[in-house]
Design a protein around this motif. Structure first.
Motif, PDB file in Angstrom:
ATOM      1  N   THR A 219     -12.292   6.274   7.173  1.00  0.00           N
ATOM      2  CA  THR A 219     -10.953   6.022   6.628  1.00  0.00           C
ATOM      3  C   THR A 219     -10.981   6.269   5.134  1.00  0.00           C
ATOM      4  O   THR A 219     -11.904   5.822   4.442  1.00  0.00           O
ATOM      5  CB  THR A 219     -10.507   4.582   6.914  1.00  0.00           C
ATOM      6  N   ASP A 220      -9.980   6.987   4.635  1.00  0.00           N
ATOM      7  CA  ASP A 220      -9.931   7.288   3.208  1.00  0.00           C
ATOM      8  C   ASP A 220      -9.780   6.004   2.392  1.00  0.00           C
ATOM      9  O   ASP A 220      -9.152   5.034   2.857  1.00  0.00           O
ATOM     10  CB  ASP A 220      -8.762   8.225   2.905  1.00  0.00           C
ATOM     11  N   PRO A 221     -10.333   5.970   1.181  1.00  0.00           N
ATOM     12  CA  PRO A 221     -10.196   4.786   0.330  1.00  0.00           C
ATOM     13  C   PRO A 221      -8.734   4.437   0.071  1.00  0.00           C
ATOM     14  O   PRO A 221      -7.907   5.325  -0.173  1.00  0.00           O
ATOM     15  CB  PRO A 221     -10.907   5.205  -0.968  1.00  0.00           C
ATOM     16  N   GLY A 222      -8.413   3.185   0.118  1.00  0.00           N
ATOM     17  CA  GLY A 222      -7.061   2.730  -0.154  1.00  0.00           C
ATOM     18  C   GLY A 222      -6.129   2.768   1.043  1.00  0.00           C
ATOM     19  O   GLY A 222      -4.986   2.308   0.943  1.00  0.00           O
ATOM     20  N   VAL A 223      -6.565   3.296   2.162  1.00  0.00           N
ATOM     21  CA  VAL A 223      -5.733   3.369   3.368  1.00  0.00           C
ATOM     22  C   VAL A 223      -5.956   2.102   4.188  1.00  0.00           C
ATOM     23  O   VAL A 223      -7.081   1.801   4.583  1.00  0.00           O
ATOM     24  CB  VAL A 223      -6.066   4.617   4.199  1.00  0.00           C
ATOM     25  N   GLU A 224      -4.891   1.376   4.437  1.00  0.00           N
ATOM     26  CA  GLU A 224      -4.991   0.120   5.180  1.00  0.00           C
ATOM     27  C   GLU A 224      -4.056   0.148   6.391  1.00  0.00           C
ATOM     28  O   GLU A 224      -3.034   0.845   6.399  1.00  0.00           O
ATOM     29  CB  GLU A 224      -4.622  -1.059   4.277  1.00  0.00           C
ATOM     30  N   GLN A 225      -4.403  -0.617   7.399  1.00  0.00           N
ATOM     31  CA  GLN A 225      -3.618  -0.659   8.626  1.00  0.00           C
ATOM     32  C   GLN A 225      -2.221  -1.201   8.342  1.00  0.00           C
ATOM     33  O   GLN A 225      -2.070  -2.261   7.732  1.00  0.00           O
ATOM     34  CB  GLN A 225      -4.303  -1.536   9.675  1.00  0.00           C
ATOM     35  N   PRO A 226      -1.165  -0.492   8.778  1.00  0.00           N
ATOM     36  CA  PRO A 226       0.203  -0.998   8.562  1.00  0.00           C
ATOM     37  C   PRO A 226       0.478  -2.205   9.446  1.00  0.00           C
ATOM     38  O   PRO A 226      -0.050  -2.313  10.558  1.00  0.00           O
ATOM     39  CB  PRO A 226       1.076   0.203   8.955  1.00  0.00           C
ATOM     40  N   GLN A 227       1.322  -3.094   8.957  1.00  0.00           N
ATOM     41  CA  GLN A 227       1.668  -4.300   9.707  1.00  0.00           C
ATOM     42  C   GLN A 227       3.095  -4.274  10.231  1.00  0.00           C
ATOM     43  O   GLN A 227       3.480  -5.111  11.038  1.00  0.00           O
ATOM     44  CB  GLN A 227       1.472  -5.532   8.815  1.00  0.00           C
TER      45      GLN A 227
END
Length: 313
Positions: A219-227
């Protein structure tokens, strides 16, 4: 004693007339068309191409042009050339043509590659990518020649197999010679198509997935799972975060949200919907497509004014 010698000389002359004009052991017309196709394949692209990828493209394009040239020249060689036995200077013209075309071939290769290097550097500069030197891009020519030669010998090998197979049909299975000459290439072409489609492409696709598996699972840095439920990979989505792959996770986590769009447009905005199905999703391609449709149903995407469908490049 003179009559056999005269007959031998006549037969040799006739055979030489029927011999295709060749350069570097390649058919004259086929080589000319192949050079045209090679130069054509080097025309500017929409995005920069690495030298080895361009070499692959140009090699395949060149062999396609060579095949077209040989096919087009066949009628003239079969029915017109044998009638030129009266032309006494044909051998001199043959030798001159071979030398001229050989020089043109080398010049076309070098000139096209240097021009292509300039075109590629212009595209790289526009996209902020490091440029390369023209001489470094000459490696493309080496790859192209290697691909061209490999495909040429594969084609010649298949032609040899087709002839032997036709002989087998005629001598062992008692198939009429004319019918064997038609059946053999047809069966051979079908076998090659099945091999390429079912074995070569399938195995290469699987090999690519294995090679790039680690990168795809990152996973690319800064990419987080959407809620929010409007995005695939969120807790409300049947398309799991893990199955999206690296690019899929970047896609669903990116873009503006409703608050940013409202601030930008000066008017209330709906939450953008982003759905995605990765290669790691269970099932066949049809089931992955159905997963996308289910996501569009779940998020009520059909009620939006604009729906954008993007396929991978």
């Amino acid at each position: 004693m003179t009559a056999p010698a005269t007959t031998l000389e006549t037969d040799k002359s006739s055979t030489d007339t029927r011999r295709p004009l060749s350069v570097f052991g390649l058919d004259f017309v086929g080589l000319v068309v192949a050079l045209f196709f090679f130069a054509w394949s080097l025309s500017p692209s929409l995005i920069p191409r690495e030298w080895y990828f361009q070499g692959l493209i140009s090699g395949v394009t060149g062999i396609v042009g060579y095949g077209i040239g040989v096919l087009v020249a066949f009628p003239a060689r079969q029915w017109i050339a044998p009638r030129l036995t009266w032309w006494r200077r044909r051998h001199t013209v043959r030798r001159i043509a071979e030398v001229v075309v050989a020089l043109v071939a080398v010049g076309t290769l070098l000139g096209s590659l240097l021009a292509a290097a300039e075109w590629q550097n212009e595209i790289r500069a526009l996209m902020g990518i490091e440029t390369t030197t023209g001489f470094a891009y000459l490696r493309t020519g080496l790859v192209s020649v290697a691909i061209f030669a490999a495909l040429l010998y594969i084609a010649r090998g298949l032609r040899w197999v087709g002839r032997r197979f036709a002989e087998f049909l005629a001598t062992r299975l008692r198939v009429p010679v004319a019918a064997a000459g038609v059946l053999a290439p047809v069966i051979l072409v079908l076998a090659v198509v099945v091999f390429v489609d079912q074995v070569l492409l399938a195995s290469s696709s699987m090999a690519a997935r294995i090679v790039f598996a680690d990168d795809n699972n990152s996973t690319d840095p800064g990419v987080e799972q959407p809620q929010i439920p409007e995005r695939s990979g969120s807790p409300a989505s049947p398309s799991s975060w893990e199955s999206l792959g690296r690019q899929g996770r970047t896609f669903v986590a990116g873009g503006m949200d409703a608050e940013q769009l409202t601030e930008l447009n000066g008017a209330p905005a709906l939450e953008p919907i982003r759905v995605y199905a990765g290669l790691e999703a269970d099932g066949t391609t049809d089931e992955q497509v159905q997963l996308i449709l289910d996501e569009l149903d779940r998020t009520k995407a059909w009620e939006r004014e604009i729906l954008v469908v993007a396929g991978t490049t």
